[in-house]
Design a protein around this motif. Sequence first.
Motif, short mmCIF file in Angstrom:
data_model
loop_
_atom_site.label_atom_id
_atom_site.label_comp_id
_atom_site.label_asym_id
_atom_site.label_seq_id
_atom_site.Cartn_x
_atom_site.Cartn_y
_atom_site.Cartn_z
N GLU A 501 -34.03 -20.85 24.72
CA GLU A 501 -33.18 -20.14 23.75
C GLU A 501 -33.85 -20.06 22.38
OE1 GLU A 501 -30.50 -18.36 24.09
OE2 GLU A 501 -30.44 -18.73 26.26
N THR A 502 -34.55 -21.17 21.98
CA THR A 502 -35.25 -21.17 20.68
C THR A 502 -36.30 -20.06 20.65
OG1 THR A 502 -34.97 -23.56 20.61
CG2 THR A 502 -36.55 -22.61 19.07
N ALA A 503 -37.08 -20.00 21.72
CA ALA A 503 -38.13 -18.97 21.79
C ALA A 503 -37.52 -17.58 21.80
CB ALA A 503 -38.96 -19.18 23.07
N LYS A 504 -36.41 -17.41 22.55
CA LYS A 504 -35.75 -16.09 22.63
C LYS A 504 -35.27 -15.66 21.25
CE LYS A 504 -32.02 -13.68 25.09
NZ LYS A 504 -31.42 -13.09 23.90
N ASN A 505 -34.66 -16.61 20.49
CA ASN A 505 -34.16 -16.27 19.16
C ASN A 505 -35.30 -15.83 18.24
OD1 ASN A 505 -31.56 -16.84 19.90
ND2 ASN A 505 -31.61 -18.97 19.17
N MET A 506 -36.45 -16.54 18.30
CA MET A 506 -37.59 -16.18 17.44
C MET A 506 -38.13 -14.79 17.82
SD MET A 506 -39.51 -16.73 14.92
CE MET A 506 -39.15 -18.42 14.46
N ILE A 507 -38.23 -14.53 19.13
CA ILE A 507 -38.74 -13.22 19.57
C ILE A 507 -37.79 -12.11 19.10
CG2 ILE A 507 -39.21 -11.78 21.62
CD1 ILE A 507 -40.19 -14.43 22.99
N ASP A 508 -36.48 -12.37 19.18
CA ASP A 508 -35.49 -11.37 18.71
C ASP A 508 -35.65 -11.12 17.22
OD1 ASP A 508 -34.48 -11.16 21.25
OD2 ASP A 508 -32.74 -12.45 20.92
N ARG A 509 -35.89 -12.17 16.43
CA ARG A 509 -36.09 -12.01 14.98
C ARG A 509 -37.35 -11.18 14.69
NH1 ARG A 509 -35.80 -17.60 11.85
NH2 ARG A 509 -36.13 -16.18 10.09
N ILE A 510 -38.43 -11.46 15.43
CA ILE A 510 -39.69 -10.72 15.25
C ILE A 510 -39.48 -9.25 15.62
CG2 ILE A 510 -42.07 -10.46 16.12
CD1 ILE A 510 -42.10 -13.56 16.41
N ALA A 511 -38.77 -9.00 16.73
CA ALA A 511 -38.49 -7.62 17.16
C ALA A 511 -37.68 -6.89 16.10
CB ALA A 511 -37.76 -7.63 18.50
N GLY A 512 -36.66 -7.58 15.53
CA GLY A 512 -35.81 -6.97 14.51
C GLY A 512 -36.56 -6.71 13.22
N ASN A 513 -37.71 -7.35 13.04
CA ASN A 513 -38.51 -7.19 11.81
C ASN A 513 -39.69 -6.24 12.07
OD1 ASN A 513 -38.92 -7.89 9.03
ND2 ASN A 513 -40.61 -9.24 9.66
N GLY A 514 -39.50 -5.33 13.03
CA GLY A 514 -40.57 -4.37 13.32
C GLY A 514 -41.77 -5.02 13.99
N TRP A 515 -41.49 -6.03 14.80
CA TRP A 515 -42.51 -6.78 15.55
C TRP A 515 -43.51 -7.49 14.62
CZ3 TRP A 515 -41.12 -7.90 20.19
CH2 TRP A 515 -40.30 -7.01 20.90
N ARG A 516 -42.99 -7.86 13.42
CA ARG A 516 -43.79 -8.70 12.50
C ARG A 516 -43.06 -10.01 12.30
NH1 ARG A 516 -43.53 -3.76 9.93
NH2 ARG A 516 -41.96 -4.59 8.49
N VAL A 517 -43.86 -11.12 12.08
CA VAL A 517 -43.25 -12.44 11.81
C VAL A 517 -42.49 -12.37 10.50
CG1 VAL A 517 -43.72 -14.88 11.38
CG2 VAL A 517 -45.11 -13.62 13.08
N PRO A 518 -41.20 -12.80 10.47
CA PRO A 518 -40.39 -12.72 9.24
C PRO A 518 -41.01 -13.52 8.09
CG PRO A 518 -39.02 -13.21 11.15
CD PRO A 518 -40.44 -13.32 11.60
N ASN A 519 -40.76 -13.03 6.86
CA ASN A 519 -41.24 -13.74 5.67
C ASN A 519 -40.64 -15.15 5.63
OD1 ASN A 519 -42.70 -11.56 4.76
ND2 ASN A 519 -40.98 -10.71 3.57
N GLY A 520 -41.42 -16.09 5.11
CA GLY A 520 -40.96 -17.46 4.98
C GLY A 520 -41.24 -18.32 6.19
N ILE A 521 -41.78 -17.70 7.26
CA ILE A 521 -42.12 -18.47 8.48
C ILE A 521 -43.63 -18.54 8.61
CG2 ILE A 521 -42.05 -18.51 11.01
CD1 ILE A 521 -39.27 -17.35 10.89
N ASN A 522 -44.17 -19.79 8.65
CA ASN A 522 -45.60 -20.01 8.86
C ASN A 522 -45.78 -20.44 10.33
OD1 ASN A 522 -48.23 -20.77 9.01
ND2 ASN A 522 -48.21 -22.10 7.20
#
Length: 528
Positions: A501-522
């Motif tokens: 579920e953790t991985a799924k949530n991160m992938i959904d966030r990346i997809a929602g950000n135009g397939w880019r890692v969201p700001n503030g996440i290293n």
Amino acid sequence: MELRPYQQQAKDAIFSEWGNGIKKTLLVLPTGCGKTIVFAKVAEECVKGGSRVLILAHRGELLDQAADKISKSTGLGCATEKAEQTCIGSWFRIVVGSVQSMMREKRLNQFPNNYFNTIIIDEAHHCISESYQKVLRHFPDAEVLGVTATPDRGDMQNLGTVFESLAYEYTLPRAIKEGYLSPIKAVTIPLKIDMSAVGVQAGDFKSGDIATALDPYLESIAEEMEKYCSDKKTVVFLPLVKTSQKFRDILNNHGFRAAEVNGDSKDRAEILEAFDKDQYNVLCNSMLLTEGWDCPSVDCIVVLRPTKVRSLYCQMVGRGTRLSPETNKDHLLLLDFLWHTERHELCHPASLICESAEVAQKMTENMEKDAGCIMDIEEAERTASEDVIAQREEALAKQLSEMKRRKKKLVDPLQFEMSIQAEDLSGYVPAFGWEMAPPSDKQKQTLEKLGILPDAIENAGKASKILDRLDKRRREGLTTPKQIRFLESRGFQHVGTWQFETAKNMIDRIAGNGWRVPNGINPAEYRG
């Protein structure tokens, strides 16, 4: 008589094999390249060394031909062992013998086991039969030479069961290139002959069935022959005597001067001589003239006896491959037909020249596509080879592209092991036999379906371990290989230890950000 360079090489190679202790060896020369001359010179050499030589063949014409060539090329006479004729009491050291006579128990027993030191078998592709074997067993210490133009047999039995080595082989393309045989041009006639109902017996098409299938097309074939054969000296091979006789009559109605010969023809010698002297321009026969008959001026062959047996096909075509400087013959024309059959083993002009089945198939396809066009078979083979290479390169490029695409979608097993920190998988060594075998197709398909690249997994044991681990991870709600591949491609570390579920949530966030890692996440420091 001085031997041609390849004939001398063949003779030397034969004695070299015998000198090295190999008792039974084989010589392969295409029809028209003087195999009788070669074995005549071999026999002469053996006689000089004090040997008695037996030359075995299955037809009277071959025996007469051998005796004649030996006399002309060496000056030696031959005794004959056939029917009522016998060599017993003869001064001659060379005997030409009919295998049908020699195989008889009563006849063989007249000869001590060491009577013949050398046995030469003409048309050696027949020698697997029991009649030849019986004779060879009676003279166990004799050195044996088999001579043939066509080393493969229709019943697929291997000549290697009789002969221990191939002393020398001279190929048809080389003979044409070096100017010892006539170039061959072939044309596929655009006449579709339906053979789909023809049965198979003893490894080849049934002659009776072929005749029945061929019958409705004989008039059309004669019409096609008018276009290509009117100024040619032609031999036609047909399946049955009655078909051969019928086709002779049809050809005569179409303006040809056609004759027919068969095993029962009382005037066979006269007809063959008349054909030789151009009193006829077409000679029809039912497989009679495949061996032991030469007419160099023949410059067209029509095969109306389709076959799966390459040796038989080569023998038919070989009736026209001899050179004929007296008639200004510059090539042999070979007529092929669009035989409609479910079986792809049918012999075509490509069977004469192509070593690769793939190239032969491509050459046949090309010739059928260009039906009606006369093609030099060497040029056709070169074109087909180039086409096959181009097709292979195209297929390889496609395969590499597909592999690249697959690899992008799948996780390398080593990456998976490191990501989930599975030391037991990384250090796995197979112990049992089944574990050491390659992964099964089912294992590979399942691994790929679950996102693991199976190519790098060497054995069934490792594949089984990884599949067990994947099943366990699914039950425990941990990340899938595809999640691992995606997130680690974005720089996240050890995603294999995350929850699904953790991985799924991160992938959904990346997809929602135009397939880019969201700001503030290293990704390098992120822990799921």
